[in-house]
Scaffold this active site. Structure first.
Site, mmCIF file in Angstrom:
data_model
loop_
_atom_site.group_PDB
_atom_site.id
_atom_site.type_symbol
_atom_site.label_atom_id
_atom_site.label_comp_id
_atom_site.label_asym_id
_atom_site.label_seq_id
_atom_site.Cartn_x
_atom_site.Cartn_y
_atom_site.Cartn_z
ATOM 1 N N CYS A 208 -17.946 5.879 -15.331
ATOM 2 C CA CYS A 208 -17.842 6.992 -16.284
ATOM 3 C C CYS A 208 -16.430 6.980 -16.855
ATOM 4 O O CYS A 208 -15.460 6.783 -16.113
ATOM 5 C CB CYS A 208 -18.118 8.318 -15.573
ATOM 6 S SG CYS A 208 -17.847 9.766 -16.623
ATOM 7 N N ASP B 280 -17.002 8.380 -27.301
ATOM 8 C CA ASP B 280 -17.279 8.949 -25.973
ATOM 9 C C ASP B 280 -17.826 10.358 -26.148
ATOM 10 O O ASP B 280 -17.638 10.994 -27.189
ATOM 11 C CB ASP B 280 -16.008 8.990 -25.114
ATOM 12 C CG ASP B 280 -16.330 9.383 -23.679
ATOM 13 O OD1 ASP B 280 -17.304 8.857 -23.118
ATOM 14 O OD2 ASP B 280 -15.628 10.252 -23.118
ATOM 15 N N SER B 281 -18.472 10.855 -25.097
ATOM 16 C CA SER B 281 -19.015 12.211 -25.146
ATOM 17 C C SER B 281 -17.905 13.258 -25.187
ATOM 18 O O SER B 281 -18.134 14.369 -25.647
ATOM 19 C CB SER B 281 -19.900 12.442 -23.924
ATOM 20 O OG SER B 281 -19.146 12.260 -22.746
ATOM 21 N N GLU C 38 -13.192 18.160 -18.077
ATOM 22 C CA GLU C 38 -13.197 18.746 -19.427
ATOM 23 C C GLU C 38 -12.581 20.147 -19.429
ATOM 24 O O GLU C 38 -12.020 20.583 -20.427
ATOM 25 C CB GLU C 38 -14.625 18.795 -19.997
ATOM 26 C CG GLU C 38 -15.199 17.427 -20.354
ATOM 27 C CD GLU C 38 -14.657 16.829 -21.664
ATOM 28 O OE1 GLU C 38 -14.191 17.591 -22.532
ATOM 29 O OE2 GLU C 38 -14.698 15.586 -21.805
HETATM 30 N N1 DGL Z 1 -18.154 9.952 -20.624
HETATM 31 C C1 DGL Z 1 -19.448 9.813 -20.043
HETATM 32 C C2 DGL Z 1 -19.627 8.522 -19.308
HETATM 33 O O1 DGL Z 1 -18.820 7.618 -19.412
HETATM 34 C C3 DGL Z 1 -19.899 10.915 -19.159
HETATM 35 C C4 DGL Z 1 -19.448 12.265 -19.458
HETATM 36 C C5 DGL Z 1 -20.558 13.198 -19.787
HETATM 37 O O2 DGL Z 1 -21.302 13.613 -18.886
HETATM 38 O O3 DGL Z 1 -20.655 13.483 -20.959
HETATM 39 O O4 DGL Z 1 -20.613 8.383 -18.613
#
Ligand code: DGL
Length: 272
Positions: A191, A13-14, A161
């Protein structure tokens, strides 16, 4: 030939949102070993270009394949699934890791919506995911005469975050209002981060709108995938180990990791 049971499941994940997904997978399929990568140094991805998201995702996936012996990587990030997954599956995987597997979350999300029999679907997602219309495409492919309403919620990930969750109520009300006005029967949380607000979101949309969230269906979808792909399943190690890696130290990530995986869960700092 059956491979040795020594490979892991990677979850990417980001940032910290995918920890929620990891927790759900580890709850539903606890026997396997999981390695998580959160790109906390470069989060958010949700307002970046497809080219950048592709490059960041490719680096993380390569790290999980090469450094962490993952047989299978789940791109839990919806933005990365929307903007990078298809190209990675078509170009990168066959050329560099033909024996590994890469799964995204948009197809399982669309299937979960289809299984509910929904006809008017609201989708809350990042700016980049919404602009790609990738979730809408997967839903329309599966459900005849469905109406899909997408809404970008660019403020939610930075709020999560940073840990300033008390700021989210107004933002959520603002983002959800047009979806509620469309009389949707289902709201897809597109998300990884948004399930953190699931309770608040449910109370805002009311009992007639089903909230579909990847932490609730992904375990069953993965179990089904592994049943259909015994070669993959038989290559997976079963030590119940969880490794959490991140690209930068952030207090909120540490707090969540400890809250969801226990105080003694070590965090590894990595760079690609
Ligand atoms: N975790 C990312 C998603 O599921 C989005 C978060 C981000 O903007 O990095 O879309």
């Amino acid at each position: 030939m059956v491979e040795k049971r020594n490979q892991r499941i990677g979850v990417f994940d980001s940032g910290l949102g995918g920890l929620f997904t990891l927790r759900a997978l580890a709850r539903d399929l606890p026997m396997y070993d999981y390695v998580y990568v959160g790109d906390t140094k470069r989060v958010p991805y949700g307002n970046r270009s497809p080219k950048t998201v592709y490059e960041f995702t490719r680096q993380a996936v390569e790290y999980l394949f090469l450094q962490k012996k993952c047989k299978l990587v789940i791109v839990a990030c919806n933005t990365a699934s929307a903007l990078a997954l298809r190209r990675l599956q078509r170009e990168f995987l066959p050329n560099h890791f033909p024996d590994r597997r890469l799964l995204g979350v948009l197809v399982p999300l669309a299937e979960a919506i289809q299984e509910r029999g929904s006809r008017r679907v609201g989708v809350l997602a990042t700016q980049s995911t919404t602009e790609s219309h990738a979730i809408q495409r997967e839903i329309v492919k599966r459900i005849a005469r469905v109406a899909v309403f997408e809404r970008a919620a660019p403020l939610l990930v930075p709020i999560i975050e940073s840990g300033e969750l008390q700021l989210a109520r107004d933002a959520l009300a603002f983002y959800l209002k047009p979806l509620i006005q469309k009389n949707t029967d289902c709201l897809a949380l597109g998300c990884t981060h948004y399930p953190i607000f699931k309770r608040t979101i449910k109370s805002m949309v009311g009992p007639d709108v089903a909230v579909v969230s990847q932490d609730e269906f992904l375990g069953a979808k993965l179990a089904d995938y592994l049943k259909r792909h015994p070669d993959v399943e038989q290559s997976l190690s079963r030590g119940r180990r969880r490794i959490i890696c991140l690209t930068d130290k952030t207090p909120e990530f540490e707090k969540r990791a400890k809250e969801w995986f226990g105080k003694s869960m070590p965090l590894k700092f990595i760079s690609f």
